[in-house]
Design an enzyme around this catalytic site. Structure first.
Site, mmCIF file in Angstrom:
data_model
loop_
_atom_site.group_PDB
_atom_site.id
_atom_site.type_symbol
_atom_site.label_atom_id
_atom_site.label_comp_id
_atom_site.label_asym_id
_atom_site.label_seq_id
_atom_site.Cartn_x
_atom_site.Cartn_y
_atom_site.Cartn_z
ATOM 1 N N GLU A 269 -6.641 -2.919 0.688
ATOM 2 C CA GLU A 269 -6.167 -1.732 1.398
ATOM 3 C C GLU A 269 -7.234 -0.653 1.363
ATOM 4 O O GLU A 269 -8.053 -0.564 2.264
ATOM 5 C CB GLU A 269 -4.851 -1.259 0.776
ATOM 6 C CG GLU A 269 -4.125 -0.226 1.618
ATOM 7 C CD GLU A 269 -2.701 -0.016 1.168
ATOM 8 O OE1 GLU A 269 -2.045 0.878 1.698
ATOM 9 O OE2 GLU A 269 -2.227 -0.757 0.276
ATOM 10 N N GLU A 530 0.924 3.249 -8.872
ATOM 11 C CA GLU A 530 1.520 3.489 -7.566
ATOM 12 C C GLU A 530 3.022 3.757 -7.671
ATOM 13 O O GLU A 530 3.585 4.499 -6.870
ATOM 14 C CB GLU A 530 1.277 2.272 -6.665
ATOM 15 C CG GLU A 530 1.813 2.402 -5.268
ATOM 16 C CD GLU A 530 1.448 1.208 -4.415
ATOM 17 O OE1 GLU A 530 1.554 1.319 -3.181
ATOM 18 O OE2 GLU A 530 1.056 0.160 -4.973
#
Length: 681
Positions: A269, A530
């Site tokens: 990502e 996260e």
């Protein structure tokens, strides 16, 4: 790919520019590349060297490279001396011509991505025969430097991960499709030292296989690589969990600066998700010199904006939607406004005024009766999900208010009045749409919903019960834990502090059970996760994800007490107001501003408070020293009396005045260093 082109590497040496493709023939072309070198000779003569179309190329030793998958370097294919004067390139073919990139050619003025530190591994293990795992002790972005001796053609593989399985082997599940491995193929000429230059990884652990012999701790070094923004801030306190929090915030922030502010640095990502960026911008500004970096990035945002004013969830636009979720798109006005507030940089507002106005007008075009009902993400990764519509409408109101303020700064009085009027209309619509007079809650009564309304003072006088509902939810329903995602978390700590509940914010910050920042630290985190949850599988489980780091600005503002004075910019006026909460006995913080260092260090006993302050040249400050129940107060600075027998005592250098107000002695000072002692009984 496969080209032997000259470039200057991170230390200024010349090295290969492009990665290799593994083919013998040259397939890429660089006749559209530009090169200009301006040289000032010792005798003062100026010399300019400019490229033409006579570039030559040859296959180099880098035979594969990928940001996600790693780099393969075959040292047998090196061409000694190719980057030195006098090299015979007669056999090198001309590079083929291809169409150059489109767009505007402009200088990237922010700090370069480079090696900024070297890490020595804490230890090495061998979970399987021939498999060696090095623990760097810190999750970070970069690569490993390898030191090896062995036969020609030996392929040493290094794989990277944030996690280990219980048996000590590498766990790359959360990297998803990213391979994250480098290969070095030996030329077999004594000791060889190598590190890649065209990839980077996010990792704590390095697995080495194919090594000729048995490696030692000298075999591998971690190389920390990111945009080289200068660290300018520091925070420390008597509560160690807060020091751990500062550490995981700053490591997570800096190792996710790679030309753009990335969401993560390890998996497939690593993109500029705007929700993550706007949530952490104030923290980043307190800890690092972000002026040039953000100047560049808001231009990147403007570059993706279309004629309708829409921007995208990620910048550059790779993943996500157009238009961006309003909680993501707000990065454009918010970062511009932060740059003005913290750096006093009105040029950013001038440069982007038209783009910001287009963005706000786009939001207006999609509003229904004054509210935005559409949302992609809302309060992302919340424990208790908040309706996306209230998050979007909050940012609609916030962005319009900011646009009015920007117009005022730039002297656009008609625009300012128009956006003030629109903001007032949105406020009415917000309360009409989301407030429940039966309960006192907004929307579904989640912590985020009530926090957002209270943060921008949206409730009317009759809606004061909202605060009580939020307090009860935090303290009694959730035992002083947050249930917020990245949006609610950004605002709740500051809201609690300014409403006189800094003790509660402190309780939240010091928790070590789920969900909390301390839970991450207790479970071995060296960078922010996260998710609040501890997860290690092949999904959304980045263990280096800075988006929950917004609390970092609270450490500075509340506990160290370093604040911009209301309504001011560029630290022309400073408010030093440390929150001396609960069992915290001392705290300190400093940050380098455009005017110089601003610092505060305080400590306390039962009968005395000491506050040391640094105010930069050309600035003034209000220093707020809480009385903490101490009676018969006397305040001195450097031994000279400031306050005695209930009144200000004039005469000390740099002290403008002092008053007793709201449970504190408030002292106005000019630039300089001060050491105040408040004592009594």
């Amino acid at each position: 790919n496969g080209l032997g082109l000259t470039r200057f590497d991170y230390e200024g040496r010349m090295s290969t520019l492009c990665a290799g493709c593994g083919h013998d023939s040259v397939t890429a072309a660089i006749t559209d590349a530009f090169f200009q070198l301006d040289i000032e000779l010792e005798d003062g003569t100026d010399l300019r060297v400019v490229s033409d179309t006579s570039w030559k190329a040859a296959a180099g030793p880098i035979v594969a490279d990928s940001v996600y998958d790693g780099e393969t370097y075959d040292a047998r294919r090196e061409t000694p001396g190719w980057d030195r004067a006098g090299f015979d390139d007669e056999r090198w073919p001309s590079a083929e011509s291809v169409e150059g990139p489109a767009g505007v050619l402009s200088a990237q003025l922010m700090p370069a991505i480079r090696v900024v530190d070297t890490i020595v591994p804490l230890g090495m293990s061998s979970p399987k025969p021939g498999v060696y795992v090095f623990d760097m002790g810190q999750n970070f972005s970069g690569w490993a430097r390898l030191r090896v001796r062995g036969p020609r053609g030996t392929d040493v593989r290094m794989r990277f991960a944030e996690l280990l399985y219980d048996d000590g082997t590498l766990n790359q599940e959360n990297l998803r499709s990213a391979q994250a491995e480098d290969h070095y193929i030996l030329k077999g000429e004594g000791e060889e030292i190598w590190e890649p230059r065209f990839t980077y990884h996010g990792f704590r652990y390095v697995e080495v296989t194919g090594f000729p012999g048995t490696p030692t701790l000298e075999t591998v070094r971690g190389r920390v690589v990111h945009s080289a923004v200068d660290p300018i801030g520091g925070f420390a306190a008597s509560k160690d969990i807060l020091n751990g929090l500062q550490r995981i915030i700053t490591w997570g922030q800096k190792t996710n600066l790679h030309g753009i502010p990335t969401d993560c640095c390890q998996r497939d990502e690593r993109m500029g998700w705007l929700g993550d960026v706007q949530g952490t911008a104030e923290e980043a500004i307190m800890n690092f010199d972000m002026a040039a970096f953000y100047t560049n990035f808001v231009r990147d945002i403007r570059d993706v904006q279309d004629e309708k004013g829409r921007i995208t969830d990620t910048v550059p636009h790779i993943w996500g939607s157009r238009p961006a979720d309003p909680a993501w798109g707000t990065a454009y006005p918010l970062i511009c406004w932060y740059m003005y507030r913290y750096y006093g940089d009105a040029r950013v507002l001038e440069e982007h005024y038209d783009g910001l106005r287009k963005y706000v007008e786009f939001l207006r075009s999609t509003a229904e009766n004054g509210v935005l009902k559409w949302s992609h993400y809302g309060d992302w990764v919340a424990v208790e999900k908040c309706p996306g519509a209230i998050v979007s409408s909050f940012y609609y109101y916030y962005d319009v208010k900011i646009q009015a303020d920007i117009a005022r700064v730039l002297g656009k009085t008609a625009d300012a009045a128009a956006y003030d009027k629109l903001a007032a209309e949105i406020r009415v619509a917000f309360n009409r749409e989301f407030y429940d007079p039966r309960t006192g809650d907004y929307a579904d009564g989640t912590q985020t919903a009530n926090t957002l309304a209270l943060f921008l003072e949206l409730p009317t006088e009759k809606q004061g019960g909202t605060w009580g509902r939020l307090f009860d939810d935090i303290v009694y329903k959730n035992d002083s834990h947050l249930t917020t995602g990245i949006i609610g978390t950004k605002y709740i700590m500051e809201l609690l502090t300014r409403s006189g509940n800094a003790d509660l914010a402190y309780d939240i910050a010091c928790k070590t059970d789920y969900p909390s920042w301390g839970y991450m630290i207790r479970n071995g985190a060296t960078t922010l996760w996260e998710l609040w949850q501890k997860r290690e599988g092949p999904s959304m489980n980045s263990h280096n994800h800075p988006m929950f780091g917004s609390v970092g600005s609270w450490l500075y503002k509340a506990l160290a007490g370093i604040n911009l004075a209301p309504g001011t910019t560029g630290f022309e006026k400073v408010l030093i107001a440390p929150q001396m909460v609960r069992d915290l006995t001392h705290a300190s913080g400093s940050t380098t501003t455009v005017r110089g260092e601003v610092a505060c260090a305080w400590s306390r006993t039962e009968t005395a408070v000491r506050v040391e302050v640094t105010v930069p040249f050309g600035s003034e400050a209000e220093v707020v020293i809480p009385k903490l129940g101490i009676r018969d107060i006397r305040v001195t600075e450097g031994g000279a009396p400031i306050w005695a027998q209930g009144k200000y005592v004039a005469g000390a250098a740099g002290i403008v005045g002092a008053v007793d107000k709201d449970g504190a002695i408030r002292i106005t000072v000019g630039s300089g260093r001060y050491a105040f002692i408040l004592e009594g009984k």
